[in-house]
Write a protein that holds these residues in place. Structure first.
Motif, short mmCIF file in Angstrom:
data_model
loop_
_atom_site.label_atom_id
_atom_site.label_comp_id
_atom_site.label_asym_id
_atom_site.label_seq_id
_atom_site.Cartn_x
_atom_site.Cartn_y
_atom_site.Cartn_z
N LEU A 160 0.85 -1.19 0.00
CA LEU A 160 0.00 0.00 0.00
C LEU A 160 0.89 1.24 0.00
N PHE A 161 0.76 2.07 -1.04
CA PHE A 161 1.53 3.30 -1.18
C PHE A 161 0.64 4.49 -0.87
N VAL A 162 1.12 5.37 0.01
CA VAL A 162 0.34 6.54 0.41
C VAL A 162 1.26 7.75 0.45
N CYS A 163 0.79 8.86 -0.08
CA CYS A 163 1.48 10.14 0.03
C CYS A 163 0.52 11.13 0.69
N TYR A 173 5.83 9.99 2.64
CA TYR A 173 5.52 8.87 1.76
C TYR A 173 5.51 7.61 2.62
N VAL A 174 4.37 6.94 2.66
CA VAL A 174 4.18 5.80 3.56
C VAL A 174 3.89 4.55 2.73
N MET A 175 4.56 3.45 3.08
CA MET A 175 4.38 2.19 2.36
C MET A 175 4.16 1.08 3.38
N VAL A 176 3.00 0.42 3.29
CA VAL A 176 2.63 -0.63 4.24
C VAL A 176 2.81 -1.98 3.55
N ASN A 177 3.56 -2.87 4.24
CA ASN A 177 3.97 -4.14 3.65
C ASN A 177 3.53 -5.33 4.48
N HIS A 178 3.29 -6.45 3.81
CA HIS A 178 3.21 -7.76 4.45
C HIS A 178 3.77 -8.75 3.44
N TRP A 179 5.05 -9.04 3.58
CA TRP A 179 5.75 -9.85 2.60
C TRP A 179 5.39 -11.33 2.74
N PRO A 180 5.66 -12.13 1.70
CA PRO A 180 5.33 -13.57 1.76
C PRO A 180 5.97 -14.26 2.95
N SER A 181 5.25 -15.23 3.48
CA SER A 181 5.68 -15.94 4.68
C SER A 181 6.83 -16.90 4.37
N ARG A 182 7.32 -17.54 5.42
CA ARG A 182 8.37 -18.54 5.27
C ARG A 182 7.79 -19.95 5.13
N TYR A 183 6.54 -20.02 4.75
CA TYR A 183 5.89 -21.32 4.57
C TYR A 183 6.70 -22.15 3.57
N GLY A 184 7.04 -23.37 3.96
CA GLY A 184 7.88 -24.23 3.13
C GLY A 184 9.35 -24.12 3.44
N GLY A 185 9.70 -23.21 4.35
CA GLY A 185 11.08 -23.06 4.76
C GLY A 185 11.66 -21.72 4.33
N GLU A 186 12.59 -21.20 5.13
CA GLU A 186 13.19 -19.90 4.85
C GLU A 186 13.91 -19.88 3.51
N VAL A 187 14.71 -20.90 3.24
CA VAL A 187 15.50 -20.93 2.01
C VAL A 187 14.60 -21.08 0.80
N LEU A 210 12.72 11.88 -7.71
CA LEU A 210 12.04 13.16 -7.88
C LEU A 210 12.37 14.15 -6.78
N HIS A 211 12.64 13.63 -5.58
CA HIS A 211 12.93 14.47 -4.43
C HIS A 211 13.91 13.71 -3.54
N SER A 212 15.19 14.03 -3.65
CA SER A 212 16.23 13.23 -3.01
C SER A 212 16.10 13.19 -1.49
N GLN A 213 15.49 14.21 -0.90
CA GLN A 213 15.34 14.27 0.55
C GLN A 213 13.92 13.94 1.00
N ALA A 214 13.20 13.21 0.17
CA ALA A 214 11.82 12.83 0.51
C ALA A 214 11.80 12.07 1.83
N LYS A 215 10.76 12.29 2.60
CA LYS A 215 10.61 11.64 3.90
C LYS A 215 9.73 10.40 3.74
N ILE A 216 10.37 9.24 3.91
CA ILE A 216 9.75 7.95 3.61
C ILE A 216 9.64 7.13 4.89
N VAL A 217 8.49 6.47 5.05
CA VAL A 217 8.29 5.50 6.13
C VAL A 217 7.75 4.23 5.49
N ALA A 218 8.56 3.17 5.50
CA ALA A 218 8.14 1.85 5.00
C ALA A 218 8.02 0.92 6.20
N MET A 219 6.84 0.41 6.45
CA MET A 219 6.62 -0.41 7.64
C MET A 219 5.90 -1.68 7.27
#
Length: 338
Positions: A160-163, A173-187, A210-219
């Motif tokens: 989810l990308f939000v400005c 700039y806020v980015m909300v993540n839930h990455w794929p699980s380790r189901y089946g093993g980490e490797v 576009l803005h080198s000093q942009a304030k970003i929060v990725a969680m």
């Protein structure tokens, strides 16, 4: 009789923090919480949500959903004390209905929280979302960003990308993540998280080009540790000439060493990553203190009967309903105003 969430709201607003604390406009909390399967008991024919229905083995009911919503409310009010978080990233929520119930039918209903949520292609129907206090955060843009797993692969959650503008002073700039699980093993599953890492890195690069000093929060819940290569790829050897990204999980503090526990091992899967500009540009909104807090009050924990110490008090243990909050602990940062 007051509902639990409403009672907690009253107690917090009557606390010494509310009476003696600094103006809330001087600070802004940002919190992420994987709330562990916040489902609507109604069937969604397009999703594999059958296990979270009243007649399923889990016996997920409207009463249990209401109890869980009040528990989430309690966590948010505790985390912010006199000043509830301005931004709340959530993981493992099924749909807009449960989010509306959360902000309207608990003690959050006087805090002007609004919702950003887009249905994702995840087969179980668990999505990410952002709650924001509309009186303090003005959304300029939001959209889901797909993480493509390859032809024939099981789809995962979007990012989810939000400005938006915080208190009419600074763009975040806020980015909300839930990455794929380790189901089946980490490797065996690492390439899925590397795919998500590549997408998130591309988002950050696009903003900073576009803005080198942009304030970003990725969680989010990244399902990897801060030192794993999927997370290191975000903070090292980036191609753009811009403020570096800093993983605040490397500066985490709290009464326990992680946000999730498996057997005797704690892991720090829930993390907040920021652009260095949020640490150095004190003319605008900036990080203070320069660390991430693991929110772990006693009511989110239970004694671990099998291993030393405590563990998160979760909603389900296997298929058994135990009535706790989540198998994850929340994480939080605080911004200080200009």
């Amino acid at each position: 009789m007051l509902k639990k969430g409403v009672l907690w709201l009253v107690l917090f607003w009557l606390s010494p923090f509310a009476i003696l604390g600094q103006s809330e406009s001087l600070s802004a909390g940002i919190l992420f919480y994987n709330v562990e399967n916040l489902f609507d008991p109604a069937d969604d024919p397009g999703k594999m949500d059958e296990e979270f229905m009243p007649g399923s083995d889990r016996r997920w009911t409207y009463r249990r959903k209401e109890e869980k919503l009040n528990q989430i409310c309690r966590v948010l009010l505790f985390a912010g004390r006199w000043n509830p978080p301005v931004l709340v990233g959530l993981g493992e929520v099924e749909n807009l209905d449960v989010l509306q119930d959360l902000i309207w039918n608990t003690g959050l209903n006087h805090l002007d929280y609004h919702i950003l949520h887009y249905p994702s292609p995840d087969e179980r129907g668990v999505d990410v979302a952002l709650l924001y206090r509309n009186n303090r955060f003005n959304v300029l843009e939001s959209h889901p960003v797909q993480v493509f797993m390859g032809e024939g692969a099981r789809p995962t959650r979007d990012i989810l990308f939000v400005c938006g503008v915080l208190d009419q002073k600074d763009t975040l700039y806020v980015m909300v993540n839930h990455w794929p699980s380790r189901y089946g093993g980490e490797v065996a599953s690492i390439q899925k998280r590397m795919a998500a890492s590549t997408v998130l890195r591309g988002l950050c690069d696009s903003v900073q080009s576009l803005h080198s000093q942009a304030k970003i929060v990725a969680m989010g819940d990244f399902n990897d540790e801060p030192g794993d290569r999927s997370l290191l790829a975000l903070t090292y050897n980036r191609s753009v000439e811009a403020a570096p990204l800093v993983n605040l999980a490397l500066r985490a503090e709290g009464p326990v060493p992680g946000t999730i526990k498996f057997r005797n091992n704690w892991s720090l899967f829930d993390q907040i990553i920021v652009s260095e500009s949020l640490l150095t540009d004190t003319r605008g909104w900036h990080l203070y203190p320069n660390r991430m807090q693991i929110v772990a009050p006693d009511f989110l924990l239970e004694k671990d009967p099998d291993y030393p110490g405590v563990r998160p008090w979760r909603t389900y243990r296997g298929y058994k309903y135990v009535g706790g909050y989540s198998d994850h602990l929340p994480v939080m940062i605080h911004l200080r105003g200009p």
